[in-house]
Design a protein around this motif. Structure first.
Motif, PDB file in Angstrom:
ATOM      1  N   GLU A   1       9.601  -7.090  -5.121  1.00  0.00           N
ATOM      2  CA  GLU A   1       9.366  -5.829  -5.825  1.00  0.00           C
ATOM      3  C   GLU A   1      10.433  -4.791  -5.442  1.00  0.00           C
ATOM      4  O   GLU A   1      10.812  -3.944  -6.249  1.00  0.00           O
ATOM      5  CB  GLU A   1       7.981  -5.287  -5.471  1.00  0.00           C
ATOM      6  N   SER A   2      10.950  -4.861  -4.206  1.00  0.00           N
ATOM      7  CA  SER A   2      11.915  -3.853  -3.729  1.00  0.00           C
ATOM      8  C   SER A   2      13.230  -3.900  -4.482  1.00  0.00           C
ATOM      9  O   SER A   2      14.017  -2.946  -4.445  1.00  0.00           O
ATOM     10  CB  SER A   2      12.174  -4.046  -2.230  1.00  0.00           C
TER      11      SER A   2
ATOM     12  N   ALA B   1      13.651  -3.570  -7.483  1.00  0.00           N
ATOM     13  CA  ALA B   1      13.615  -2.504  -8.480  1.00  0.00           C
ATOM     14  C   ALA B   1      14.008  -1.162  -7.892  1.00  0.00           C
ATOM     15  O   ALA B   1      14.297  -0.211  -8.635  1.00  0.00           O
ATOM     16  CB  ALA B   1      12.215  -2.412  -9.089  1.00  0.00           C
TER      17      ALA B   1
ATOM     18  N   ARG C   1       5.399 -13.319 -11.320  1.00  0.00           N
ATOM     19  CA  ARG C   1       5.686 -12.296 -12.313  1.00  0.00           C
ATOM     20  C   ARG C   1       7.008 -11.595 -12.004  1.00  0.00           C
ATOM     21  O   ARG C   1       7.309 -11.281 -10.853  1.00  0.00           O
ATOM     22  CB  ARG C   1       4.559 -11.266 -12.318  1.00  0.00           C
TER      23      ARG C   1
ATOM     24  N   PRO D   1       9.007  -8.425 -11.662  1.00  0.00           N
ATOM     25  CA  PRO D   1       8.544  -7.050 -11.405  1.00  0.00           C
ATOM     26  C   PRO D   1       8.765  -6.157 -12.624  1.00  0.00           C
ATOM     27  O   PRO D   1       9.844  -6.139 -13.226  1.00  0.00           O
ATOM     28  CB  PRO D   1       9.405  -6.597 -10.219  1.00  0.00           C
ATOM     29  N   GLN D   2       7.725  -5.422 -13.004  1.00  0.00           N
ATOM     30  CA  GLN D   2       7.784  -4.634 -14.244  1.00  0.00           C
ATOM     31  C   GLN D   2       8.767  -3.469 -14.172  1.00  0.00           C
ATOM     32  O   GLN D   2       9.209  -2.966 -15.196  1.00  0.00           O
ATOM     33  CB  GLN D   2       6.376  -4.098 -14.562  1.00  0.00           C
TER      34      GLN D   2
ATOM     35  N   LEU E   1      11.750  -3.494 -13.093  1.00  0.00           N
ATOM     36  CA  LEU E   1      13.138  -3.875 -13.263  1.00  0.00           C
ATOM     37  C   LEU E   1      13.621  -3.471 -14.655  1.00  0.00           C
ATOM     38  O   LEU E   1      12.927  -3.659 -15.648  1.00  0.00           O
ATOM     39  CB  LEU E   1      13.318  -5.385 -13.071  1.00  0.00           C
TER      40      LEU E   1
END
Length: 909
Positions: free
Chosen positions: A851-852, A854, A872, A874-875, A877
């Motif tokens: 997640e980081s 992003a 998944r 990461p949204q 990005l």
């Protein structure tokens, strides 16, 4: 015979005898006899001197009054003058050095009891202390010891010279044995009889804060020169300044006065010349200058701290001829000052220099009122607008310099009236409009023309194609002004040129070979760059004075010019030259230092005779068709620091003799067909900053000795056949900003010590310095965008991405693609907060995308394709191109078409 003489006969005979006697007397008076004791004193004085030029060879025989440099009183025969100044004033010339008297000054001079004039200037006494006994020659009225390499303390005994009117101790030394320092710690001994005193370069720093007060005792003083005397303070008040009421010339230049201009100066109402340059004066120019009605010369240049506007009172001074206010912080406009001059009925100004200030605004029409002005320098300010048409009234003008301003208007046709103009400098402005024949029609004295504007060529020469101007230029510098497409007649007839710059002038013509031959004997700079000039160059010309030849970025074709020249810089790059380089290039151009031939079609081998051009510093042959081996004949006497022979067809091995070049800094051999190992001798080139050997057929291992190159900024070994592991020693190169080992056969893990690349970890190196070195060699910004980058792609690397790589906080580009790396992408990857490009594609990386990732706002390019990543995307990005993630079967979510399980369940509900 009985003769009868008339009385008139006796009278006439008496007159004749009287005239004869007087003629004998006058004859003896004009050729006085030498007094033997003084003759002996002079011979003793001569014996103490060393006279290399033999200029005292006449000092022999009985009559010392006829000796060179000796003058006797016409009546008494006593020696009254000794003038032994150096007959040559061409400082540091061989003639000057031969003319220097050396040795010692003998005390026998004190036996010359009537000596009033002694000049020993411009000799070389090699640090001799000024003899104290000179103060015993009490008859002296004139004493000149200037520039003769004396040292030590000025003897106070000179104060005994009560008749002395002229004293010159100017202490700048031109001796090969120097420098020598002359000092005076006390000035109270100065004879009050002085009318002229020059103590330039005498160290007066020990004279205390009363140094100026000591000069007020010299009430007869008319000239005082204290140039570069290490004076540290300038009193703002002077109680006895009235004692200097006769002072006409005052020079305090090149001291560290660091004060405002003092008010006591304006009590010196006899001043004609005032020099206060390089004194670090501060504040504004006072209005008190209006009191100095006799002032002819005022030099306040290079103080750097004078501010405010040029005061109008300077324009009111009736006798002012020379005014230099250059290199200060003067600002505002110049209108008030020039308007005052236009109303000054005397208007005698001849020289005006206010260059290198911050003066702004337009130039007023009142400028044209300076009818007697010969030199006008307004360069390096912030003037705008046009040149006023009144410039045509300044008929005495010989030099006009408006360069380096922001002038953006037109050049008036009235400029063409200045028939006395010799030097016209209008470069580095933003001129516009059209220049006609009338702009130049009457400039019959013009020798130097500099005219440059912005690259959009908004200034156009529009003169008849057959026009022959009235001037013969010696220097021409025109840049970004359209004078083409033809090579005009007015340029063709300029055959007395010694410096030519015609850069980006739109010439698309051929140049007559006769023009080159006409200027060949005198030209020192020949720059025709950034045009579209075509055709071939004449062969076999001699340019004996040529220093720089720049024909770059044109359409020249044909063979390399076989010009015999002493040029140190040759730029033929970006043309269509072809054929081989001359094998005797070392004979044609023996003093060559910089050779730029890139982007042409030269063929054949690189001549080994280049190894005989011992002053060679840069060899730039990129993007040609050179073949064969690179010369292997280099030796330690070379100052070669830049080699760029990339993008050719060179073969064979990298020559081991390159290791004999101690100054080598940039080595670019990429995109050739070189083979073999990287020679170990390169470790001897400890100053190497940039190495690019990519795109060859090199084999062997990445050298472990690279750690010895502490200045290494760039290492590019991509697209070769290097194998083995990345050596841990590579981590200890402290200044490395670019590392590219891509496209090889390197195996093993990425070393964990990679965090020791401190230049990328801390951003501690000024990489602009190293970039500039590459630019100087290549004239290209190719490597500018890949600073702080690591590219290890296309190898056989294995293992995980080391967590230590996250310590490289200044990293901008990281490419580990096309390897066999496994494991997870480090979760703390957001520590690479300056990352712009990240390519981890075509590995075996697994786990979720952190997640980081992003959180790296600077990231512009991302490629994670063809790995084993899962979960998944990461949204947050911002990369919505599916190609970034393709080839990871277990990834889901936008922008991939595959939905994640939770999304499917949510839709079913």
């Amino acid at each position: 015979m009985d003769l009868k003489l008339k009385p008139s006969f006796f009278f006439s005979s008496f007159i004749l005898i009287f005239l004869l006697i007087n003629s004998f007397d006058s004859g003896s008076a004009s050729t006085p006899k030498c007094i033997s004791t003084e003759r002996q004193a002079l011979l003793t004085f001569k014996q103490s001197l060393t006279d290399l030029s033999g200029r005292l060879s006449s000092w022999s025989g009985q009559d010392c009054c006829s000796w060179t440099g000796v003058l006797c009183d016409a009546r008494t025969g006593h020696v009254v003058n000794i003038d032994l100044r150096n007959p040559s004033q061409a400082v540091n010339s061989d003639e000057y050095k031969r003319g220097c008297l050396r040795g010692k000054i003998n005390q026998s001079l004190t036996r010359l009891k009537f000596l009033s004039y002694l000049d020993l200037s411009s000799n070389d006494f090699n640090g001799l202390v000024i003899p104290e006994f000179i103060g015993h020659i009490v008859t002296l009225r004139y004493l000149n010891l200037s520039s003769s390499s004396f040292s030590g303390e000025v003897p106070a005994s000179l104060g005994s010279l009560s008749k002395l009117e002229f004293l010159d101790l100017y202490a700048e030394s031109f001796s090969d044995s120097g420098p020598f320092a002359l000092r005076a710690s006390d000035l109270k001994w100065l004879p009050s009889s002085l009318t002229y005193l020059n103590m330039g370069y005498v160290n007066l720093s020990g004279a205390g804060e009363t140094w100026l007060q000591d000069f007020t005792r010299l009430t007869k003083l008319k000239e005082l020169h204290l140039f570069n005397c290490e004076l540290k303070n300038l009193p703002l008040s002077l109680s006895s300044s009235a004692n200097l009421k006769l002072l006409e010339v005052l020079d305090l230049s090149e001291n560290s006065l660091s004060s405002p201009i003092p008010s006591w100066l304006f009590d010196l109402t006899s001043l004609r010349k005032l020099f206060l340059r390089w004194d670090f004066l501060q504040g504004s120019i006072p209005s008190g200058f209006k009191n100095l009605k006799l002032l002819e010369t005022l030099d306040l240049s290079n103080n750097l701290g004078l501010t405010g506007e040029v005061p109008p009172v300077l324009g009111e001074l009736p006798q002012l001829k020379y005014l230099d206010l250059s290199a200060n912080e003067l600002n505002g406009q110049i209108h008030g000052f020039l308007d005052a001059f236009s109303k000054n009925k005397y208007n005698s100004l001849v020289f005006l220099d206010v260059s290198s200030n911050k003066i702004a605004g337009t130039l007023p029409e009142s400028l044209g009122a300076l009818r007697n002005l010969q030199i006008l320098d307004l360069s390096s300010n912030s003037f705008t607008g046009s040149i006023p048409s009144s410039i045509g009234n300044m008929l005495s003008l010989k030099k006009l310099d408006l360069s380096f301003n922001a002038m953006n208007g037109n050049i008036p046709e009235t400029l063409g009236k200045l028939a006395e103009l010799v030097d016209l400098d209008l470069m580095a402005n933003t001129w516009q409009g059209v220049l006609l024949k009338s702009h130049f029609a009457n400039l019959r004295s013009l020798k130097s023309l500099r005219l440059t504007t912005e690259p959009n060529r908004s200034l156009v020469f529009k003169v008849p194609s057959t026009w022959v101007p009235p001037f013969k230029l010696e220097l021409i510098n025109i840049e970004n002004c359209r004078i083409g497409p033809k090579f005009p007649m007015w340029l063709q007839v300029q055959t007395e040129l010694n410096s030519v710059t015609l850069r980006n002038t739109g010439i698309a013509d051929t140049i007559p070979p006769t023009w080159f031959s006409n200027i060949a004997s005198d030209v020192t700079y020949l720059i025709l760059a950034n045009n579209r000039i075509k055709g071939t160059l004449p062969q076999s010309l001699a340019f004996p004075k040529l220093n720089t030849l720049d024909l770059s970025s044109n359409s020249f074709q044909g063979p390399f010019p076989l010009w015999t020249t002493n040029a140190t810089e040759l730029r033929l790059y970006e043309n269509n030259f072809s054929g081989p380089l001359p094998l005797n290039i070392n004979v044609l151009m023996p003093r060559m230092e910089k050779l730029y031939l890139f982007h042409n079609s030269f063929t054949g081998p690189i001549p080994s005779s280049l190894c005989e051009v011992s002053g060679l510093q840069i060899l730039s042959l990129r993007n040609n068709r050179f073949s064969g081996s690179f010369p292997n004949c280099w030796h330690r006497s070379f100052m070669l620091y830049g080699i760029d022979v990339s993008e050719n067809s060179l073969s064979g091995e990298i020559p081991a003799s390159l290791g004999a070049l101690p100054s080598l800094s940039v080595l670019l051999l990429n995109q050739n067909a070189l083979q073999g190992r990287i020679p170990d001798t390169l470790q001897n080139c400890s100053g190497l900053t940039n190495i690019d050997l990519g795109g060859n057929k090199l084999s062997g291992k990445v050298p472990s000795w690279l750690s010895k190159l502490s200045s290494l900024f760039m290492l590019r070994l991509q697209s070769n056949s290097l194998d083995g592991q990345i050596p841990d020693t590579l981590c200890s190169v402290p200044n490395l900003h670019i590392l590219d080992l891509s496209g090889n056969k390197v195996s093993g893990p990425v070393p964990k010590c990679i965090s020791n690349l401190t230049a990328i970890a801390r951003g501690t190196t000024n990489f602009e310095v190293f970039q500039n070195l590459v630019f100087i060699v290549t004239r290209s910004r190719k490597y500018q965008e890949i600073v702080n980058s690591i590219n290890l792609s296309g190898n056989n690397l294995s293992g995980e991405i080391p967590e230590e790589i996250l310590d490289l906080s200044y990293l901008r580009i990281l490419n580990l693609s096309r390897n066999s790396m496994a494991g997870r992408i480090p979760g703390g990857i957001s520590k690479l907060g300056r990352l712009e490009t990240l390519d981890l594609s075509r590995n075996m990386l697994s786990g979720a995308i952190p997640e980081s990732l992003a959180g790296i706002s600077s990231l512009q390019k991302l490629n994670l394709s063809y790995n084993k990543l899962e979960g998944r995307i990461p949204q947050l990005l911002k990369f919505d191109d599916a190609s970034v993630y393709i080839g990871n079967e277990l990834l889901c979510g936008k922008p991939l078409p595959k939905k994640c399980p939770k999304d499917v369940n949510r839709r079913m509900l």
